[in-house]
Design an enzyme around this catalytic site. Structure first.
Site, PDB file in Angstrom:
ATOM      1  N   ASP A   1     -13.999   7.040  -2.944  1.00  0.00           N
ATOM      2  CA  ASP A   1     -13.361   6.717  -4.100  1.00  0.00           C
ATOM      3  C   ASP A   1     -13.937   7.644  -5.396  1.00  0.00           C
ATOM      4  O   ASP A   1     -13.094   7.766  -6.325  1.00  0.00           O
ATOM      5  CB  ASP A   1     -13.511   5.159  -4.153  1.00  0.00           C
ATOM      6  CG  ASP A   1     -12.880   4.331  -3.792  1.00  0.00           C
ATOM      7  OD1 ASP A   1     -11.619   4.635  -3.327  1.00  0.00           O
ATOM      8  OD2 ASP A   1     -12.943   3.119  -3.516  1.00  0.00           O
TER       9      ASP A   1
ATOM     10  N   SER B   1      -0.501   4.136   0.716  1.00  0.00           N
ATOM     11  CA  SER B   1      -1.413   4.993   1.534  1.00  0.00           C
ATOM     12  C   SER B   1      -0.459   5.661   2.768  1.00  0.00           C
ATOM     13  O   SER B   1      -0.461   6.880   3.020  1.00  0.00           O
ATOM     14  CB  SER B   1      -2.634   4.386   2.127  1.00  0.00           C
ATOM     15  OG  SER B   1      -3.404   4.093   1.307  1.00  0.00           O
TER      16      SER B   1
ATOM     17  N   ARG C   1     -17.640  -8.694 -17.719  1.00  0.00           N
ATOM     18  CA  ARG C   1     -17.301 -10.257 -18.238  1.00  0.00           C
ATOM     19  C   ARG C   1     -18.597 -10.905 -17.980  1.00  0.00           C
ATOM     20  O   ARG C   1     -19.198 -11.644 -18.476  1.00  0.00           O
ATOM     21  CB  ARG C   1     -16.201 -10.906 -17.162  1.00  0.00           C
ATOM     22  CG  ARG C   1     -15.796 -12.304 -17.803  1.00  0.00           C
ATOM     23  CD  ARG C   1     -14.462 -12.671 -16.979  1.00  0.00           C
ATOM     24  NE  ARG C   1     -14.540 -12.326 -15.504  1.00  0.00           N
ATOM     25  CZ  ARG C   1     -13.602 -12.836 -14.819  1.00  0.00           C
ATOM     26  NH1 ARG C   1     -12.451 -13.239 -15.015  1.00  0.00           N
ATOM     27  NH2 ARG C   1     -13.925 -12.539 -13.307  1.00  0.00           N
TER      28      ARG C   1
ATOM     29  N   MET D   1      -8.109   2.400 -13.707  1.00  0.00           N
ATOM     30  CA  MET D   1      -8.082   2.423 -12.046  1.00  0.00           C
ATOM     31  C   MET D   1      -6.930   1.827 -11.366  1.00  0.00           C
ATOM     32  O   MET D   1      -6.541   2.269 -10.300  1.00  0.00           O
ATOM     33  CB  MET D   1      -9.372   1.967 -11.690  1.00  0.00           C
ATOM     34  CG  MET D   1     -10.590   3.090 -11.718  1.00  0.00           C
ATOM     35  SD  MET D   1     -12.258   2.647 -11.074  1.00  0.00           S
ATOM     36  CE  MET D   1     -11.629   2.547  -9.514  1.00  0.00           C
TER      37      MET D   1
ATOM     38  N   GLY E   1     -17.702  -4.727 -10.345  1.00  0.00           N
ATOM     39  CA  GLY E   1     -17.385  -4.810  -9.265  1.00  0.00           C
ATOM     40  C   GLY E   1     -17.407  -3.908  -8.080  1.00  0.00           C
ATOM     41  O   GLY E   1     -18.110  -2.694  -8.493  1.00  0.00           O
ATOM     42  N   GLY E   2     -16.851  -3.822  -7.064  1.00  0.00           N
ATOM     43  CA  GLY E   2     -16.964  -2.792  -6.085  1.00  0.00           C
ATOM     44  C   GLY E   2     -16.328  -1.452  -6.359  1.00  0.00           C
ATOM     45  O   GLY E   2     -16.927  -0.648  -5.978  1.00  0.00           O
ATOM     46  N   ALA E   3     -15.371  -1.548  -7.258  1.00  0.00           N
ATOM     47  CA  ALA E   3     -14.925  -0.031  -7.563  1.00  0.00           C
ATOM     48  C   ALA E   3     -15.617   0.685  -8.520  1.00  0.00           C
ATOM     49  O   ALA E   3     -16.108   1.795  -8.448  1.00  0.00           O
ATOM     50  CB  ALA E   3     -13.567  -0.346  -8.609  1.00  0.00           C
TER      51      ALA E   3
ATOM     52  N   SER F   1       0.773  -1.179  -0.152  1.00  0.00           N
ATOM     53  CA  SER F   1       0.009  -0.152  -0.099  1.00  0.00           C
ATOM     54  C   SER F   1       0.848   1.228  -0.176  1.00  0.00           C
ATOM     55  O   SER F   1       1.815   1.173   0.748  1.00  0.00           O
ATOM     56  CB  SER F   1      -0.860   0.024   1.147  1.00  0.00           C
ATOM     57  OG  SER F   1      -1.569   1.271   1.283  1.00  0.00           O
TER      58      SER F   1
ATOM     59  N   LYS G   1     -14.233  -3.651   2.040  1.00  0.00           N
ATOM     60  CA  LYS G   1     -14.839  -2.460   2.063  1.00  0.00           C
ATOM     61  C   LYS G   1     -16.112  -2.459   2.109  1.00  0.00           C
ATOM     62  O   LYS G   1     -17.102  -1.777   2.949  1.00  0.00           O
ATOM     63  CB  LYS G   1     -14.748  -1.703   0.536  1.00  0.00           C
ATOM     64  CG  LYS G   1     -13.354  -1.139   0.414  1.00  0.00           C
ATOM     65  CD  LYS G   1     -13.194  -0.260  -1.023  1.00  0.00           C
ATOM     66  CE  LYS G   1     -11.991  -0.019  -1.304  1.00  0.00           C
ATOM     67  NZ  LYS G   1     -11.838   0.567  -2.601  1.00  0.00           N
TER      68      LYS G   1
END
Ligand code: NDP
Length: 268
Positions: free
Chosen positions: A105, A17, A153, A214, A132-134, A15, A66
């Site tokens: 995000d 971050s 997909r 991303m 997905g989540g993003a 990470s 998340k």
């Protein structure tokens, strides 16, 4: 006493971050510490409780936690609720062990595209690859677009995502059936992690198209295909720094400058 923050994930060792938040803290003279925390896959909540007991003030949350993070929140920001994503990436620990959650995000992506890359979203035809989540988390930030196409997909997941959208014209597709050019294409799949090329036709890269990957840290097959088709290409490093800046603001009430941090990470 120094205020403690962390990013929780699994895996977490790579990470960026801590580097980002340390740079923000230095820039804004905030006395904080920020470290990575590896949570066991089956005990995210226990990890959060432990941080609260240790006096931590907040945490960022990354893959794969998340959605679990959303569930343990006692209160949520309006945008975390209205996105309908059921996911948060920022936790603020309140008095009495209460947890407040937000999802930065979407605003991170928007700020990178609109402010850093100087690309207007208004009235644009946007294609999102992935459901997905993003993909969930960024939809709200695309308000003002002319239309949104979501290709995935697994077609059913794209359909589910489209059904939750009320504010714009949105449709679902598979990669193979895409047959028109777009102004902005956001790759929100994790296919780049395995260097997998998506079965997308070259026609999707419209004139003056921005192709936004991303993922960050390497050239993905999506970026290479976009470049070969004359698109402007960006990776998700700017989004990463922008979503962190919003989290920093939620915790500290101060907005750090993102440009020097993005430049430093790009050069590294
Ligand atoms: P999820 O696991 O929730 O979703 C993954 C998505 O990628 C799904 O749509 C999945 O399709 C698709 N996918 C995975 N592998 C392939 C493949 N080989 N071919 C085609 N499609 C594939 O992940 P997230 O949504 O959380 O993350 C997606 C990406 O976004 C990651 O690369 C992550 O690093 C990045 N990200 C970047 C951020 C930043 O700040 N820059 C912030 C958040 C995420 P299917 O439904 O068919 O399985």
């Amino acid at each position: 006493m120094i205020d403690k923050y962390a990013v929780i994930g699994n895996p977490i060792v790579h990470s960026k971050s801590p580097q980002i938040h340390e740079a923000f803290a230095k820039q804004t003279n905030q006395d904080i510490s920020y470290k990575t925390v590896l949570a066991p896959l089956d005990d995210f909540e226990g990890t959060v409780r432990d941080l609260i007991i240790q006096g931590y003030k907040g945490a960022n949350v990354t893959v794969p936690f998340k959605f679990e993070a959303y569930k343990i929140c006692n209160s949520l920001s309006a945008r975390a609720v209205s996105s309908g994503s059921g996911a948060v990436n920022t936790l603020k620990f309140l008095n009495g062990g209460k947890v407040y959650g937000d999802n930065t995000d979407g605003v991170g992506l928007r700020n990178d595209i609109v402010q850093n890359l100087n690309f207007s979203i208004a009235n644009k035809h946007i294609l999102i690859l992935g459901a997905g989540g993003a993909a969930h988390g960024i939809l709200n930030s695309l308000l003002g677009a002319s239309s949104i196409m979501i290709a995935n997909r697994t077609h059913e997941r794209a359909l589910e995502l489209v059904m939750g959208i009320q504010d714009f014209e949105a449709r679902a597709s598979t990669f193979e059936l895409l047959d028109r050019p777009y102004d902005l294409i956001i790759n929100a799949t994790s296919a780049g992690l395995t260097d997998t090329a998506l079965p997308i036709p070259n026609i999707i890269f419209g004139e003056n198209c921005l192709a936004y990957e991303m993922m960050y840290g390497r050239e993905t097959p999506f970026m290479a295909q976009a470049r070969a088709n004359g698109a402007q290409v960006a990776d998700g490093l700017g989004m990463l720094v922008e979503q962190a800046a919003e989290a920093f603001y939620i915790w500290r009430g101060v907005r750090p400058q993102t440009a020097p941090v993005i430049a430093k990470l790009h050069n590294a």
